[in-house]
Design a protein around this motif. Structure first.
Motif, short mmCIF file in Angstrom:
data_model
loop_
_atom_site.label_atom_id
_atom_site.label_comp_id
_atom_site.label_asym_id
_atom_site.label_seq_id
_atom_site.Cartn_x
_atom_site.Cartn_y
_atom_site.Cartn_z
N ASN A 1 -116.86 -24.50 -18.35
CA ASN A 1 -115.88 -23.02 -17.85
C ASN A 1 -116.90 -22.52 -17.41
N ALA A 2 -118.40 -22.17 -18.23
CA ALA A 2 -118.93 -21.58 -18.27
C ALA A 2 -120.27 -21.55 -16.94
N LEU A 3 -120.29 -22.91 -16.83
CA LEU A 3 -120.79 -23.74 -16.12
C LEU A 3 -119.98 -23.94 -14.67
N LYS A 4 -118.47 -23.85 -15.17
CA LYS A 4 -117.94 -24.41 -13.63
C LYS A 4 -117.80 -23.60 -12.96
N PHE A 5 -117.02 -21.99 -13.28
CA PHE A 5 -116.87 -20.92 -13.07
C PHE A 5 -117.44 -19.72 -12.93
N THR A 6 -119.32 -20.23 -13.07
CA THR A 6 -119.83 -19.76 -12.60
C THR A 6 -120.85 -19.80 -11.16
N PRO A 7 -122.00 -19.01 -10.70
CA PRO A 7 -122.63 -19.45 -9.52
C PRO A 7 -123.93 -19.80 -9.84
#
Ligand SMILES: Nc1ncnc2c1ncn2[C@@H]1O[C@H](COP(=O)(O)OP(=O)(O)OP(=O)(O)O)[C@@H](O)[C@H]1O
Ligand SMILES: [Mg+2]
Length: 374
Positions: free
Chosen positions: A280-286
């Motif tokens: 999630n941290a990788l998917k939802f952050t620039p």
């Protein structure tokens, strides 16, 4: 308009009261005795009754008792030309609004009727509010029951679909794989690309089905768990390593206490929980975000945090995102089904831990979970 019933065997009293009450804006009906009053009461609605006490055949006190019993919000003012302590006590006992001695001045009567009408209106309003609240409560219960029904229906349907999807999907996967191997020499670059896209999407579907099945198993207590001593920091390190290719320009760090603390948990499930949070941290952050994984322990619980400097999550979604299919509207992406955190919550809680999020829009999010120390 307040409806007043005047009951008196003296015609002059009836006429006088009717006149000045009507002048004051009341809707007035008169009755010459209790029998007539009873009949009027059966067919009409009144707010205030003014009744003489001493009348031929049936006393006004009897009428008062009947009204208080049958229509307790109707206020009854009693009048008498021969006041005695006994009649006063009897009317008070029977619940009269007031007890007036004849002759009653117009002013005193209007004041008394005005107060009685006010009390009646207040009590009517209270009943209306209570009835409305009762109706709303009933409606809420009905809506809740309906929602529960729909949720069960959705879960049953989901369960049925995922069971029925698995077999045909694995056949499709098998044949596409076969085609890619055996017919590769006959296919052009584009066609091979199409087959790869099909395979990627079959895998995505399989993952989604897997997540739904796991969630359903956890919900029904059918997920086999194998709790044992687990070094959560080492586990986090290995999960981070497996995400190496997705990190890109982001700065991804791991912090953990120097002293080794073992948690009691199922390693494979916990690996998937950490994986979901990291994904999630990788998917939802620039791409230029910072992601920090920290492992600590406090009060016999191991705590793992995944913090990012991404877009953050509005407070109203902090509970919703842990539900099945719960997603923040503006961040919904393709291939995002909203199942990851639902799985994490069930998996962590099933192992005696807790999970949560702290997040400020525009600043980032910190997802955390705890597990019991061994
Ligand atoms: N680190 C994050 N930053 C911002 N939003 C997030 C973050 N993690 C989760 N969310 C929000 O919470 C939602 C739910 O996350 P969850 O992991 O349950 O589902 P998903 O990632 O959308 O789909 P899936 O995990 O099933 O592939 C996400 O869709 C996103 O809106
Ligand atoms: Mg996810």
């Amino acid at each position: 308009m307040t409806r007043v019933l005047v009951v008196d065997d003296e015609k002059s009293v009836r006429i006088t009261l009717r006149e000045f009450l009507q002048d004051a804006g009341y809707q007035v009906t008169v009755a010459e005795d209790v029998t007539a009053a009873r009949q009027l009461f059966q067919s009409g609605i009144f707010d205030v009754v003014i009744s003489d006490i001493a009348m031929p055949r049936i006393s006004g006190v009897e009428l008062l008792q009947e009204i208080r019993k049958g229509s307790p919000r109707v206020q009854v003012i009693m009048m008498t030309g021969q006041p005695t302590v006994e009649t006063a006590a009897a009317t008070v006992r029977a619940g009269a609004f007031d007890y007036l001695t004849k002759p009653v001045s117009e002013e005193a009567m209007l004041r008394c009727v005005g107060n009685a009408a006010k009390l009646k209106a207040t009590e009517d309003e209270q009943v209306r509010v209570a009835e409305k609240a009762e109706r709303q409560h009933k409606q809420l219960l009905e809506n809740h029951a309906r929602l529960c029904e729909l949720e069960t229906l959705r879960d049953n349907l989901t369960h049925m679909i995922i069971h029925d999807l698995r077999a045909p999907l694995s056949i499709v996967h098998g044949y596409v794989d076969l085609l890619k191997g055996s017919a590769a020499s006959m296919l052009g670059k584009d066609e091979i690309g199409y087959l790869n896209t099909i395979l990627i999407n079959i895998n995505r579907l399989n993952d989604m089905i897997g997540s739904l099945l796991d969630i359903s198993r956890l919900e029904t207590g059918k997920m086999p768990l194998n709790p044992r001593a687990c070094d959560v920091a080492a586990l986090a390190k290995s999960v981070i390593a497996s995400f190496d290719s997705l990190v890109g320009d982001r700065h991804l760090s791991l912090e953990s206490a120097s002293e080794l603390v073992m948690a009691s948990c199922d390693e494979e499930i916990t690996r998937r929980v950490i994986g979901n949070l990291l994904q999630n941290a990788l998917k939802f952050t620039p791409k230029d975000c910072e992601i920090r994984v920290a492992v600590s322990h406090k009060n016999s619980m191991v705590r793992l945090e995944v913090s990012d400097t991404g877009p953050g999550i509005p407070a109203e979604y902090h509970g919703k995102i842990f539900e099945k299919f719960g997603q923040v509207a503006r961040t919904v992406r393709q291939y995002s089904s909203g199942l990851g955190l639902a799985f994490c919550k069930l998996a962590v809680e099933e192992q005696g831990g807790q999970i949560g999020v702290a997040s400020d829009v525009g600043k980032g999010s910190t997802f955390w979970f705890t597990l019991p120390v061994l």
